[in-house]
Scaffold this active site. Structure first.
Site, mmCIF file in Angstrom:
data_model
loop_
_atom_site.group_PDB
_atom_site.id
_atom_site.type_symbol
_atom_site.label_atom_id
_atom_site.label_comp_id
_atom_site.label_asym_id
_atom_site.label_seq_id
_atom_site.Cartn_x
_atom_site.Cartn_y
_atom_site.Cartn_z
ATOM 1 N N MET A 18 -4.342 -5.281 11.185
ATOM 2 C CA MET A 18 -5.214 -4.287 11.789
ATOM 3 C C MET A 18 -5.944 -3.484 10.729
ATOM 4 O O MET A 18 -5.381 -3.095 9.711
ATOM 5 C CB MET A 18 -4.424 -3.336 12.677
ATOM 6 C CG MET A 18 -5.355 -2.613 13.636
ATOM 7 S SD MET A 18 -4.526 -1.389 14.621
ATOM 8 C CE MET A 18 -4.575 -0.003 13.528
ATOM 9 N N ARG A 62 -3.340 -0.985 -6.722
ATOM 10 C CA ARG A 62 -2.451 -2.150 -6.804
ATOM 11 C C ARG A 62 -2.813 -2.924 -8.065
ATOM 12 O O ARG A 62 -3.905 -2.736 -8.622
ATOM 13 C CB ARG A 62 -2.581 -3.036 -5.564
ATOM 14 C CG ARG A 62 -3.936 -3.679 -5.457
ATOM 15 C CD ARG A 62 -4.169 -4.325 -4.131
ATOM 16 N NE ARG A 62 -5.600 -4.257 -3.860
ATOM 17 C CZ ARG A 62 -6.143 -4.490 -2.692
ATOM 18 N NH1 ARG A 62 -5.402 -4.752 -1.647
ATOM 19 N NH2 ARG A 62 -7.438 -4.437 -2.543
ATOM 20 N N GLY A 94 -6.516 -10.317 8.557
ATOM 21 C CA GLY A 94 -6.101 -10.460 9.939
ATOM 22 C C GLY A 94 -5.220 -9.327 10.425
ATOM 23 O O GLY A 94 -4.961 -9.200 11.610
ATOM 24 N N TYR A 140 13.013 -33.758 -21.921
ATOM 25 C CA TYR A 140 11.552 -33.755 -21.993
ATOM 26 C C TYR A 140 10.926 -34.063 -20.654
ATOM 27 O O TYR A 140 11.561 -34.608 -19.759
ATOM 28 C CB TYR A 140 11.042 -34.737 -23.051
ATOM 29 C CG TYR A 140 11.254 -36.192 -22.729
ATOM 30 C CD1 TYR A 140 10.316 -36.903 -21.986
ATOM 31 C CD2 TYR A 140 12.392 -36.867 -23.179
ATOM 32 C CE1 TYR A 140 10.505 -38.240 -21.687
ATOM 33 C CE2 TYR A 140 12.589 -38.205 -22.871
ATOM 34 C CZ TYR A 140 11.648 -38.895 -22.132
ATOM 35 O OH TYR A 140 11.830 -40.215 -21.819
ATOM 36 N N HIS A 150 -5.970 -31.964 5.915
ATOM 37 C CA HIS A 150 -6.143 -33.346 5.467
ATOM 38 C C HIS A 150 -7.083 -33.402 4.264
ATOM 39 O O HIS A 150 -6.779 -34.012 3.234
ATOM 40 C CB HIS A 150 -6.706 -34.182 6.621
ATOM 41 C CG HIS A 150 -6.970 -35.611 6.250
ATOM 42 N ND1 HIS A 150 -8.196 -36.037 5.799
ATOM 43 C CD2 HIS A 150 -6.155 -36.683 6.229
ATOM 44 C CE1 HIS A 150 -8.127 -37.327 5.539
ATOM 45 N NE2 HIS A 150 -6.900 -37.746 5.791
ATOM 46 N N LYS A 183 0.824 -1.207 0.000
ATOM 47 C CA LYS A 183 0.000 0.000 0.000
ATOM 48 C C LYS A 183 0.859 1.258 0.000
ATOM 49 O O LYS A 183 0.658 2.166 -0.817
ATOM 50 C CB LYS A 183 -0.907 -0.024 1.239
ATOM 51 C CG LYS A 183 -2.098 0.879 1.162
ATOM 52 C CD LYS A 183 -2.908 0.804 2.450
ATOM 53 C CE LYS A 183 -3.713 -0.481 2.539
ATOM 54 N NZ LYS A 183 -4.285 -0.679 3.885
ATOM 55 N N ARG A 203 -3.044 3.361 8.375
ATOM 56 C CA ARG A 203 -3.379 2.203 7.552
ATOM 57 C C ARG A 203 -2.272 1.157 7.612
ATOM 58 O O ARG A 203 -1.094 1.491 7.524
ATOM 59 C CB ARG A 203 -3.578 2.654 6.095
ATOM 60 C CG ARG A 203 -4.347 3.961 5.978
ATOM 61 C CD ARG A 203 -4.368 4.522 4.566
ATOM 62 N NE ARG A 203 -5.042 3.655 3.620
ATOM 63 C CZ ARG A 203 -5.155 3.944 2.327
ATOM 64 N NH1 ARG A 203 -4.625 5.055 1.829
ATOM 65 N NH2 ARG A 203 -5.790 3.101 1.532
ATOM 66 N N SER A 219 14.987 -42.073 -17.926
ATOM 67 C CA SER A 219 13.727 -41.400 -17.624
ATOM 68 C C SER A 219 13.532 -41.462 -16.118
ATOM 69 O O SER A 219 13.506 -42.541 -15.531
ATOM 70 C CB SER A 219 12.569 -42.086 -18.351
ATOM 71 O OG SER A 219 11.355 -41.459 -17.995
ATOM 72 N N CYS A 227 9.132 -39.100 -16.177
ATOM 73 C CA CYS A 227 7.802 -39.619 -16.449
ATOM 74 C C CYS A 227 6.958 -39.764 -15.199
ATOM 75 O O CYS A 227 5.882 -40.327 -15.215
ATOM 76 C CB CYS A 227 7.874 -40.947 -17.199
ATOM 77 S SG CYS A 227 8.696 -42.233 -16.252
HETATM 78 P P1 ADP Z 1 -7.581 -2.004 3.356
HETATM 79 O O1 ADP Z 1 -6.218 -2.512 3.646
HETATM 80 O O2 ADP Z 1 -8.643 -2.818 3.989
HETATM 81 O O3 ADP Z 1 -7.799 -1.769 1.894
HETATM 82 P P2 ADP Z 1 -7.283 0.849 3.621
HETATM 83 O O4 ADP Z 1 -6.075 1.295 4.355
HETATM 84 O O5 ADP Z 1 -7.220 0.929 2.164
HETATM 85 O O6 ADP Z 1 -7.694 -0.588 4.125
HETATM 86 O O7 ADP Z 1 -8.470 1.724 4.166
HETATM 87 C C1 ADP Z 1 -9.790 1.406 3.876
HETATM 88 C C2 ADP Z 1 -10.500 2.600 3.352
HETATM 89 O O8 ADP Z 1 -10.378 3.695 4.238
HETATM 90 C C3 ADP Z 1 -9.975 3.116 2.051
HETATM 91 O O9 ADP Z 1 -10.486 2.424 0.973
HETATM 92 C C4 ADP Z 1 -10.481 4.533 2.069
HETATM 93 O O10 ADP Z 1 -11.809 4.567 1.587
HETATM 94 C C5 ADP Z 1 -10.451 4.875 3.514
HETATM 95 N N1 ADP Z 1 -9.292 5.714 3.773
HETATM 96 C C6 ADP Z 1 -8.029 5.347 4.063
HETATM 97 N N2 ADP Z 1 -7.237 6.430 4.185
HETATM 98 C C7 ADP Z 1 -8.016 7.503 3.949
HETATM 99 C C8 ADP Z 1 -7.767 8.900 3.899
HETATM 100 N N3 ADP Z 1 -6.565 9.401 4.096
HETATM 101 N N4 ADP Z 1 -8.815 9.705 3.626
HETATM 102 C C9 ADP Z 1 -10.045 9.176 3.417
HETATM 103 N N5 ADP Z 1 -10.330 7.890 3.434
HETATM 104 C C10 ADP Z 1 -9.321 7.045 3.698
HETATM 105 MG MG MG Z 2 -7.806 -0.430 0.736
#
Ligand code: ADP
Ligand code: MG
Ligand code: MG
Length: 895
Positions: A102, A335, A100, A866, A451, A22, A91, A778, A846
């Site tokens: 945050m 991405r 999982g 091959y 499993h 990100k 973020r 082989s 093979c």
């Molecule tokens: P995830 O990893 O789940 O994609 P993000 O870090 O992308 O989480 O955050 C989820 C959402 O929070 C983003 O899609 C966006 O809509 C909102 N968000 C994140 N940062 C900002 C920001 N600086 N201003 C406004 N919205 C934000």
């Molecule tokens: Mg996002």
């Protein structure tokens, strides 16, 4: 000193190890001049330092303050400024996106004072209180650990009380009250006031992201996906922009092309007056992106432009997240987007046509697993509704059947002709009969290495594992879905092992268009053309030839249609089954040479016809015929059954059939404790007179017949399970004698190369000697894996492989993907020493690994000539052999 914090303007796409996906992509968009709210990323270095010591790394706080000051200066506002506060998002973002971790905390910087300032500065009380309640909710749950359901319940109660159909109908007063309620919840649950210091909020959020790296779900996910625990996560801190400022604001998600089909166009959703994940959370109905064009044409046009810029720059399908604040568009994430196999092939072809990527790059972006998925029949996507559950796609294919909850019921219903889906929390070896009887296996626990997954893949059975949110109650014979729906035993389900989705009812199946193309070579439109182009390019690049393992003329013909360049393994054992088993029995029971010869003579014409048909199907291409390999008692009746039958006859006071007695004697005499390591392979030929001569004569006479019919037969004779050159020398002499005899008798010179399998460690270690007698090698990598590891495959896979995979003894079963370090080392030794002794020695493989993508890459680098695999894997092997030969990948692992 290496910095811990990087401004968006200092980073770039290639820095994902340090900045997370990100952070690196936000930096890249900033460099491209797209409108990204300013911010900075705290590196994975800082995370690793924090996790190693448990304390905030020295200097980090100062660096964060310095970068924060820059963001404040650019915004003309400060964090915590009472009359007009700067707000931030915090973020998480690791190298690989993973569940999982945050969740993002938005609106950091609000407190009881600054919320009033924000209201004034924005001119909207409602907006300010909405932002504050979001902060308390998100910070309270993700940083302070309060159960999010408590906040959700309080919000629902308030909406009910106010008769508000959704959250936009709550006014500023309602939201101010909600903040008080939320703060009360925080205090009750944690014994702590909601923090009123914005810098404290920021610091705590950053450290909480670091800690979330070691959260249980994240760890589990990494183990399943083989992602290292030591990578750590980055934290991105960014100025907030606001989609919740009223109807001229909003937030959305989009793909630059359709990620399901690869079709061009903008795909996505937009939700007015919303923040963050609202758009995908289903709280209100989002609108398709196309409607944004009417709502806000200017922003829509800008968005289109930015998406084009991104696609041209990344030269690939991108997915993005954006927000519109009072008519101004902001880009918040991008991405390279995930896609289906169909979209991967289609996009690769499209982007090549558009001149964005080369044919080599296009080939690098598709893979054999995706191709294999496209070869299965799939659910008709126009007919599927909402899935009942979503799990890990563990073994591909599509299957329909009635839900059953234990193995016995599966067996019972299947025996009555019903199609069933075995549903379990997780499976154990006790479930094997049920798994065999079922069309598909569905579990609520475990991942790709459970499993159920391992065994189902081994059986080629559809499997979805770890379907989150399914509560399986075996006793009550039902399961409950995430939404609370109860599904009773006998309910028909459709299980998609390629996507992990489970649908209610019988979804119609659509034939695979790709399979149709491979069978007929007729190109239709869309993905078929894209697949054809990828295969053609792979064929021009690859150095490895691809052959097939085929024992019948039908398989040989199919393999040829799929592009096989010969047969790498024709097993003769099936030619001894069915009606012919009696003849084998006679041979085994024969008391003298004459009796044995008689039995062999009866087998000869039957085998000759088989070989003639196969050589015809593969005319002009090599056909490697393996001499009889399995232990002979496999062709005799079961010892216990025989004994029981004879005993029962005697108990009735009757005379048992003398033939049965004779058989039992023979079976008992030939009983082996460990037949895999017993009298089989080359050993059979050395101890049973006439066996080799009969088989070789059948081959040679088939060659003669095909030659006389004007064909070009190219039979090769392969000796299995050789461990010592002496064995091969003796057997080969007998082979050559039989060939010479037939040549003399017929007047048609029969020339068949004689080679050996390398499937015992001793063979690999003495390959230089063995090459003196072998015209080709082989690798039988199934047996070589069994004998190198000391694993009996049938015993170990069901018994303890899932435990081994979970404990990380190996990341993938060595029977699926070649174990490079051990078995691979033996392969390399044998290649080097074999070719040193006999320059130009032809070498192939093979075992089933010949159709496994990762193993194909290994065989390419190991210098084999091959690979040979099952007919259905031939296209996969062609594609991967081409990918292995791509410039720049030479010598590298695909892992
Ligand atoms: P995830 O990893 O789940 O994609 P993000 O870090 O992308 O989480 O955050 C989820 C959402 O929070 C983003 O899609 C966006 O809509 C909102 N968000 C994140 N940062 C900002 C920001 N600086 N201003 C406004 N919205 C934000
Ligand atoms: Mg996002
Ligand atoms: Mg073998």
């Amino acid at each position: 000193m290496v910095p811990y914090v990087y401004d968006f303007r200092e980073g770039r796409r290639e820095m994902a190890d340090l900045l997370g996906g990100k952070g690196a992509n936000l930096a890249e968009m900033t460099r491209l001049g797209l409108p990204v709210p300013p911010g900075f990323t705290v590196s994975t270095d800082a995370c690793r330092a924090y996790l190693a010591t448990g304390t905030e790394p020295p200097g980090l706080a100062a660096e964060v303050s310095r970068h924060l000051a820059a963001v404040e200066a650019a915004a003309g506002r400060r964090l915590g400024q009472r009359d007009d506060p700067l707000l931030l998002s915090v973020r998480s973002g690791a190298r690989f996106s993973m569940p999982g971790m945050m969740e993002t905390v938005l609106d950091i910087g609000l407190d009881d004072d600054s919320v009033l300032g924000l209201a004034k500065a924005s001119g909207s009380d409602r907006f300010a209180w909405d932002s504050y309640r979001r902060l308390v909710q998100m910070f309270g749950s993700t940083v302070m650990g309060v159960d999010p359901a408590l906040f959700a319940r309080a919000l629902a109660l308030l909406k009910e009380e106010r008769e508000a159909p959704d959250d936009t109908h709550l006014d500023a007063n309602d939201l101010a009250r909600l903040v008080e309620t939320f703060k009360g919840i925080v205090l009750d649950e944690t014994g702590e006031e909601f923090p009123q210091s914005p810098t404290d909020q920021l610091r705590r959020a950053i450290l909480a992201v670091f800690r979330s790296w070691n959260g249980e779900r994240a760890r589990l996910y990494r183990r399943r996906e083989h992602i290292g625990d030591d990578l750590g996560t980055a934290v991105t801190v960014q100025r907030m922009v606001f989609g919740n400022l009223g109807p001229d604001s909003g937030s959305g998600v989009a793909f630059t092309r359709d990620p399901a089909t690869g079709r061009p166009g903008l795909y996505g959703d937009y939700l007015p007056d919303a923040q963050g994940e609202d758009v995908v959370a289903g709280i209100r109905n989002a609108m398709p992106l196309s409607e944004l064009e009417q709502l806000d044409p200017r922003s829509y046009a800008r968005l289109r432009g930015h998406m084009e810029t991104l696609e041209r720059h990344y030269r690939d399908l991108c997915d993005i997240e954006f927000t519109i604040e009072r008519g101004t568009l902001w880009m918040l994430q991008t991405r390279v987007g995930k896609r289906t196999a169909e979209a991967a092939f289609t996009l690769a072809a499209q982007l090549t046509d558009e001149g964005l990527i080369t044919a080599d790059e296009a080939l690098a972006r598709v893979d054999g697993d995706g191709l294999a998925r496209l070869m299965f029949p799939a659910f008709d996507t126009s007919a599927v509704g909402e899935p009942l559950a979503q799990g890990v796609p563990a073994s591909p294919g599509a299957a329909v059947g009635a839900a059953v909850f234990d193995s016995a019921e599966a067996v019972r219903r299947a025996a009555a002709g019903e199609r069933v889906v075995l549903v379990r929390q997780e499976t154990t070896p006790d479930d094997l009969p049920g798994m065999i009887a079922a069309q598909a296996v569905l579990t609520s626990r475990g991942g790709k290495t459970s499993h159920a997954a391992v065994v189902a893949r081994g059986m080629g059975k559809v499997c979805v594992c770890g379907a989150d949110g399914l509560a399986v109650d075996t006793g009550a014979r039902h399961f409950t879905t995430r939404t609370g729906a109860v599904v009773e035993e006998g309910t028909v389900l459709s299980v998609d092992g390629s996507s992990g989705a489970v649908y209610p009812g019988a979804v119609p199946l659509a034939d695979s268009a790709v399979m149709r193309f491979l069978e007929t070579s007729q190109r239709s439109a869309g993905v078929v053309t894209a697949v054809a182009r990828a295969l053609e390019h792979a064929d021009t690049l690859r150095r490895l030839e691809v052959r097939a393992n085929a024992d019948t003329p039908e398989d040989a013909a199919r393999a040829r249609r799929f592009g096989a360049q010969g047969i790498g393994l024709c097993r003769t054992e099936h030619m001894f089954l069915g009606e012919r088993r009696k003849l084998v029995e006679r041979m085994i029971l024969a008391r003298d040479d004459a009796g044995r010869e008689q039995a062999l003579a009866a087998l000869l014409p039957l085998q000759r016809q088989d070989f003639t048909d196969i050589l015809e199907a593969m005319d002009g291409l090599p056909v490697t015929i393996r001499l009889l390999d399995p232990p002979l008692h496999e062709f005799l009746p079961d010892r216990t059954e025989l004994a029981v039958h004879i005993a029962a006859t005697e108990a009735r006071g009757e005379q048992p059939d003398p033939h049965e007695r004779e058989l039992l004697d023979a079976v008992s005499r030939m009983h082996e404790d460990n037949p895999m390591l017993g009298l089989r392979g080359v050993r059979l030929g050395l101890v049973i007179p006439g066996l080799v001569a009969m088989q070789v004569r059948a081959v040679a006479e088939a060659v003669v017949a095909r030659t006389r019919a004007g064909g070009t037969p190219r039979a090769e004779i392969m000796v299995p399970l050789v461990g010592a050159v002496e064995e091969l020398r003796i057997e080969r002499a007998e082979v050559e004698r039989a060939l010479a005899e037939v040549s003399d008798e017929s007047g048609v010179p029969v020339r068949c190369p004689v080679g050996t399998m390398i499937e015992l460690p001793r063979a690999a270690l003495t390959a230089g000697r063995i090459a003196e007698e072998a015209e080709f090698f082989s690798f039988g990598t199934n047996d070589l894996t069994q004998t190198t590891w000391g694993f009996s495959r049938d015993d170990v896979e069901a018994a303890f492989f899932s435990a081994y995979l979970d404990k990380g003894v190996f990341p993938v079963s060595p029977f699926e993907t070649l174990d490079r370090d051990g078995v691979g080392r033996l392969v390399r030794i044998a290649v080097t020493e074999g070719r040193a002794a006999r320059p130009g020695l032809k070498i192939g493989v093979c075992g089933e690994h010949g159709g496994d993508p990762d193993s194909v890459h290994f065989f390419h680098t190991a210098g084999l000539d091959y690979v040979s695999c099952s007919p259905f894997r031939v296209p996969v092997a062609r594609l991967e052999a081409g990918r292995a030969a791509l410039p720049g990948t030479e010598g590298s692992d695909s892992r």
